[in-house]
Design an enzyme around this catalytic site. Structure first.
Site, PDB file in Angstrom:
ATOM      1  N   TYR A  33     -25.447 -24.124  39.723  1.00  0.00           N
ATOM      2  CA  TYR A  33     -25.574 -25.527  40.114  1.00  0.00           C
ATOM      3  C   TYR A  33     -24.216 -26.210  40.108  1.00  0.00           C
ATOM      4  O   TYR A  33     -23.240 -25.693  39.562  1.00  0.00           O
ATOM      5  CB  TYR A  33     -26.541 -26.256  39.182  1.00  0.00           C
ATOM      6  CG  TYR A  33     -25.969 -26.591  37.821  1.00  0.00           C
ATOM      7  CD1 TYR A  33     -25.524 -27.875  37.530  1.00  0.00           C
ATOM      8  CD2 TYR A  33     -25.869 -25.625  36.810  1.00  0.00           C
ATOM      9  CE1 TYR A  33     -24.993 -28.190  36.283  1.00  0.00           C
ATOM     10  CE2 TYR A  33     -25.352 -25.928  35.575  1.00  0.00           C
ATOM     11  CZ  TYR A  33     -24.914 -27.214  35.309  1.00  0.00           C
ATOM     12  OH  TYR A  33     -24.387 -27.520  34.085  1.00  0.00           O
ATOM     13  N   LYS A 147     -21.151 -21.309  36.333  1.00  0.00           N
ATOM     14  CA  LYS A 147     -21.965 -22.509  36.113  1.00  0.00           C
ATOM     15  C   LYS A 147     -23.429 -22.214  36.449  1.00  0.00           C
ATOM     16  O   LYS A 147     -23.950 -22.605  37.495  1.00  0.00           O
ATOM     17  CB  LYS A 147     -21.425 -23.669  36.943  1.00  0.00           C
ATOM     18  CG  LYS A 147     -21.904 -25.043  36.476  1.00  0.00           C
ATOM     19  CD  LYS A 147     -21.134 -26.137  37.184  1.00  0.00           C
ATOM     20  CE  LYS A 147     -21.622 -27.526  36.800  1.00  0.00           C
ATOM     21  NZ  LYS A 147     -21.319 -27.863  35.392  1.00  0.00           N
ATOM     22  N   GLU A 180     -15.769 -25.886  24.151  1.00  0.00           N
ATOM     23  CA  GLU A 180     -15.961 -27.108  24.933  1.00  0.00           C
ATOM     24  C   GLU A 180     -17.146 -27.867  24.360  1.00  0.00           C
ATOM     25  O   GLU A 180     -17.727 -27.461  23.351  1.00  0.00           O
ATOM     26  CB  GLU A 180     -16.167 -26.783  26.411  1.00  0.00           C
ATOM     27  CG  GLU A 180     -17.214 -25.739  26.706  1.00  0.00           C
ATOM     28  CD  GLU A 180     -17.138 -25.220  28.145  1.00  0.00           C
ATOM     29  OE1 GLU A 180     -16.508 -25.867  28.988  1.00  0.00           O
ATOM     30  OE2 GLU A 180     -17.732 -24.156  28.405  1.00  0.00           O
ATOM     31  N   LEU A 205     -15.891 -23.360  31.047  1.00  0.00           N
ATOM     32  CA  LEU A 205     -16.019 -23.660  32.466  1.00  0.00           C
ATOM     33  C   LEU A 205     -14.737 -24.309  32.963  1.00  0.00           C
ATOM     34  O   LEU A 205     -14.149 -25.156  32.275  1.00  0.00           O
ATOM     35  CB  LEU A 205     -17.197 -24.611  32.695  1.00  0.00           C
ATOM     36  CG  LEU A 205     -17.483 -24.970  34.152  1.00  0.00           C
ATOM     37  CD1 LEU A 205     -18.050 -23.758  34.902  1.00  0.00           C
ATOM     38  CD2 LEU A 205     -18.455 -26.140  34.231  1.00  0.00           C
TER      39      LEU A 205
END
Length: 287
Positions: A33, A147, A180, A205
């Protein structure tokens, strides 16, 4: 009025939208996505989002069901039909629908769904006040650089934070280093005003907002370093923040009940938010 969504070639009211129960996104989280920010009815950094979309698709050997020009048409039409001025466009591509089997099916048609959400990007309360976070072990699968729609571990971390009375969580690798946030890239600012964020690898990411943030730092003579940092270093940083397409720049004012500096959004964080907002608004003016 019902929101208009897009499913496999058809625009329809959200209550009428349907996807097969055999879709592998539903059965296996076998899909990817992207989330693109929207300001003044215009998409921000969408070309970069589409590039990353193709990287994710390639990593999973999923073909794109339509080309980029058609994807952009879908996104723009959703923005138009929903009269979206500020918020996000969500786009998801899965391998498609096939009888349940761990092996990838052959000759299956990928599924594409998309929808809009209204969100405050320019004047979100979190930007003004900052948020409080916890740290928690990073239990995601080994390729968060792709992702994918498999977001359960991030959702669990977010809920752990909420149950602790906080706003979000930063994830920690087995070496005690921050990877993250649940849905954003993480940064600290040291006492000598150096911007630190983890280097790109399979552990995080490659954020589109992160890319723009480092470009802005370079253009404005803000020294930055791409390296891991520990929980302790973060707790004793001068400032901390995170970035994402649906949040822009969000100050962190507390980590694990430890106030960051004065416990208010820092000067450099505010400057970076202002610079990013100016850049995003400039994009809308040229479209």
């Amino acid at each position: 009025m019902q929101r208009i969504v897009y499913v496999n070639g058809t625009f329809s009211p959200e209550n009428d939208a349907k996807i097969s129960i055999f879709d592998r996104g539903f059965l296996f989280a076998d899909g990817v996505y992207e989330v693109t920010g929207v300001l003044q009815g215009k998409m921000i950094d969408n070309n970069q989002h589409l590039k990353r979309l193709h990287r994710s698709l390639s990593a999973l050997s999923i073909p794109a069901p339509i080309d980029d020009s058609k994807i952009i048409e879908v996104q723009q039409e959703l923005i138009r039909r929903n009269r979206l001025e500020e918020g996000i466009v969500y786009l998801q591509i899965t391998r498609g629908a096939a009888d349940r089997d761990f092996a990838f099916p052959e000759q299956v048609v990928p599924s594409l769904v998309a929808f809009t959400q209204i969100k405050s990007l320019l004047n979100a309360p979190a930007t003004e006040k900052g948020i409080r976070i916890i740290t928690t072990p990073d239990i995601r699968w080994g390729r968060p650089d792709i992702k994918t729609v498999g977001l359960l571990a991030s959702s669990m971390a977010k809920m752990e934070a909420i149950h602790a009375g906080k706003d979000d969580a930063w994830l920690v690798d087995p070496n005690g280093l921050i990877t993250e946030a649940t849905a954003s890239n993480a940064y600290i600012i040291t006492n000598d005003n150096k911007l630190i964020t983890r280097h790109l690898s399979k552990a995080i990411l490659s954020g589109i907002t992160r890319r723009s943030m480092l470009a802005l730092a370079r253009e404005n003579d803000i020294i930055f370093e791409e390296r891991p940092f520990s929980v302790d270093e973060a707790q004793h940083a001068k400032e901390a923040f995170m970035t994402g397409s649906a949040a822009f720049v969000v100050p962190i004012v507390e980590i694990n009940n430890h106030p960051i500096s004065t416990g208010t959004p820092g000067k450099l964080t505010r400057k970076l938010h202002r610079l990013y907002t100016q850049m995003a608004l400039a994009q809308t003016a040229t479209k």
